[in-house]
Write a protein that holds these residues in place. Sequence first.
Motif, PDB file in Angstrom:
ATOM      1  N   THR A  71       0.830  -1.210   0.000  1.00  0.00           N
ATOM      2  CA  THR A  71       0.000   0.000   0.000  1.00  0.00           C
ATOM      3  C   THR A  71       0.868   1.265   0.000  1.00  0.00           C
ATOM      4  O   THR A  71       0.474   2.279  -0.578  1.00  0.00           O
ATOM      5  CB  THR A  71      -0.993   0.011   1.176  1.00  0.00           C
ATOM      6  OG1 THR A  71      -0.292  -0.185   2.409  1.00  0.00           O
ATOM      7  CG2 THR A  71      -2.051  -1.074   1.010  1.00  0.00           C
ATOM      8  N   ILE A  74       1.719   1.642  -3.567  1.00  0.00           N
ATOM      9  CA  ILE A  74       0.533   2.133  -4.282  1.00  0.00           C
ATOM     10  C   ILE A  74       0.383   3.638  -4.087  1.00  0.00           C
ATOM     11  O   ILE A  74       0.079   4.370  -5.040  1.00  0.00           O
ATOM     12  CB  ILE A  74      -0.729   1.382  -3.821  1.00  0.00           C
ATOM     13  CG1 ILE A  74      -0.693  -0.058  -4.339  1.00  0.00           C
ATOM     14  CG2 ILE A  74      -2.005   2.095  -4.275  1.00  0.00           C
ATOM     15  CD1 ILE A  74      -1.748  -0.970  -3.730  1.00  0.00           C
ATOM     16  N   PHE A  98      -8.885   3.230  -3.445  1.00  0.00           N
ATOM     17  CA  PHE A  98      -7.886   2.938  -2.409  1.00  0.00           C
ATOM     18  C   PHE A  98      -8.309   3.539  -1.066  1.00  0.00           C
ATOM     19  O   PHE A  98      -8.238   2.889  -0.026  1.00  0.00           O
ATOM     20  CB  PHE A  98      -6.538   3.495  -2.873  1.00  0.00           C
ATOM     21  CG  PHE A  98      -5.397   3.264  -1.925  1.00  0.00           C
ATOM     22  CD1 PHE A  98      -4.811   2.022  -1.801  1.00  0.00           C
ATOM     23  CD2 PHE A  98      -4.879   4.318  -1.179  1.00  0.00           C
ATOM     24  CE1 PHE A  98      -3.737   1.812  -0.946  1.00  0.00           C
ATOM     25  CE2 PHE A  98      -3.808   4.123  -0.329  1.00  0.00           C
ATOM     26  CZ  PHE A  98      -3.236   2.871  -0.209  1.00  0.00           C
TER      27      PHE A  98
END
Length: 151
Positions: A71, A74, A98
Amino acid sequence: MKPLFVLLGTFGISLLATYFFTEAIDYPLSGRIAMSAMLVFTAIGHFAFTKGMAMMVPDFIPFKTEMVYATGVIELLAAIGLLIPGLKVLAAWALILFFIVLLPGNIKAAIKRIDYEKGTYEGKGITYLWFRVPLQILFIAWTYLSAIMFP
């Protein structure tokens, strides 16, 4: 609270900088720059506070540490994507998704009183959600307005 300060501070600085260089105020560009800076800031937390952030990951998700690293990556990719004209809309939609997907982790952190910076169960507790949920909504709206509605 710190991500909000980074977002707003960078937005103000970016507004001034774009006006200085172009003699025009570009709110969407400044909004994307600010969101990108905030994402870089929060992504650093994924690598600096991995243990505490792994505690936030819902129990049914395996490989918690790896998920925290993923994450973080990301967030870095989204930060870059928001600044590339051909990718900004796609990056914005991915980022909105997200933010929605991350909300259960924030809810778990509040319920379990997780202090992600210290990796303990001595956090602020459920009252944290009174700030975090509206903040998450702000991030979603900010992303939508700066990259999708007014690209």
